[in-house]
Design an enzyme around this catalytic site. Structure first.
Site, PDB file in Angstrom:
ATOM      1  N   CYS A  77       0.885  -1.108  -0.054  1.00  0.00           N
ATOM      2  CA  CYS A  77      -0.192   0.165  -0.137  1.00  0.00           C
ATOM      3  C   CYS A  77       0.916   1.110  -0.182  1.00  0.00           C
ATOM      4  O   CYS A  77       1.787   1.378   0.706  1.00  0.00           O
ATOM      5  CB  CYS A  77      -0.850  -0.045   1.172  1.00  0.00           C
ATOM      6  SG  CYS A  77      -1.955   1.225   1.409  1.00  0.00           S
ATOM      7  N   ASP A 129     -12.174  -3.238  22.191  1.00  0.00           N
ATOM      8  CA  ASP A 129     -10.996  -3.311  23.330  1.00  0.00           C
ATOM      9  C   ASP A 129     -11.543  -2.509  24.537  1.00  0.00           C
ATOM     10  O   ASP A 129     -11.377  -2.969  25.861  1.00  0.00           O
ATOM     11  CB  ASP A 129     -10.044  -2.806  22.634  1.00  0.00           C
ATOM     12  CG  ASP A 129      -8.886  -2.574  23.783  1.00  0.00           C
ATOM     13  OD1 ASP A 129      -8.429  -3.672  24.358  1.00  0.00           O
ATOM     14  OD2 ASP A 129      -8.199  -1.596  23.915  1.00  0.00           O
TER      15      ASP A 129
END
Length: 164
Positions: A77, A129
């Site tokens: 990328c 999380d």
């Protein structure tokens, strides 16, 4: 043979796409996804009383940071100079979900779809999380590209039935 896959050469070897010959244009991508949870977990997020603090505020910052580091996370990328990253959250109390919609923009030679998708993914993982102590059964789903503009391929939009 590369079968139209841009990250493989004619011998099937992985390579970074050469974008030097591409024209610089304004490029925009929008992505979305959901995290489904227990009603009580959504209540903690909505009220801002989660033990770890402002869940959506932290998830927004995480998304922006992730978009800027996408090239470090996704092989091949290109690193991009992002001109804007916006992160929206919508609370769906009927379905006990938080929707995240991320918009990434740049002026350059390659698109920002992966940056928008990465930002959405990390925002949802951050919500997980921050809330996992009270709800380990949360489900992240339906991460997808909604729209992209700019470049040779022009404007693409996901079919209406898959848009939120």
């Amino acid at each position: 043979m590369n079968n139209g896959m841009t990250h493989f050469d004619q011998d099937g070897q992985a390579h970074m796409v050469d974008v030097a010959g591409k024209r610089e244009t304004q490029r925009v991508a929008r992505a979305s996804g959901y995290i489904q949870m227990n009603p009580a977990t959504l209540g903690l997020i909505a009220s801002g009383t989660a033990k770890k603090g402002d869940v959506l505020g932290i998830a927004r910052i995480a998304a922006i940071q992730a978009s800027k580091r996408t090239s470090e996370l996704i092989p091949l990328c290109h690193p991009l100079y992002l001109t804007r990253v916006a992160v929206e959250f919508h609370l769906d109390h009927q379905n006990n979900m938080v929707e995240c919609i991320t918009t990434a923009e740049t002026f350059g030679r390659t698109g920002v779809e992966i940056e928008a998708l990465t930002a959405t993914s990390i925002a949802l993982l951050t919500i997980y999380d921050m809330c996992k102590a009270v709800d380990r059964g949360m489900i992240i789903n339906d991460i997808r590209l909604l729209e992209k503009k700019g470049g040779r391929s022009g404007h693409w939009r996901a079919p209406e039935e898959s848009q939120s």
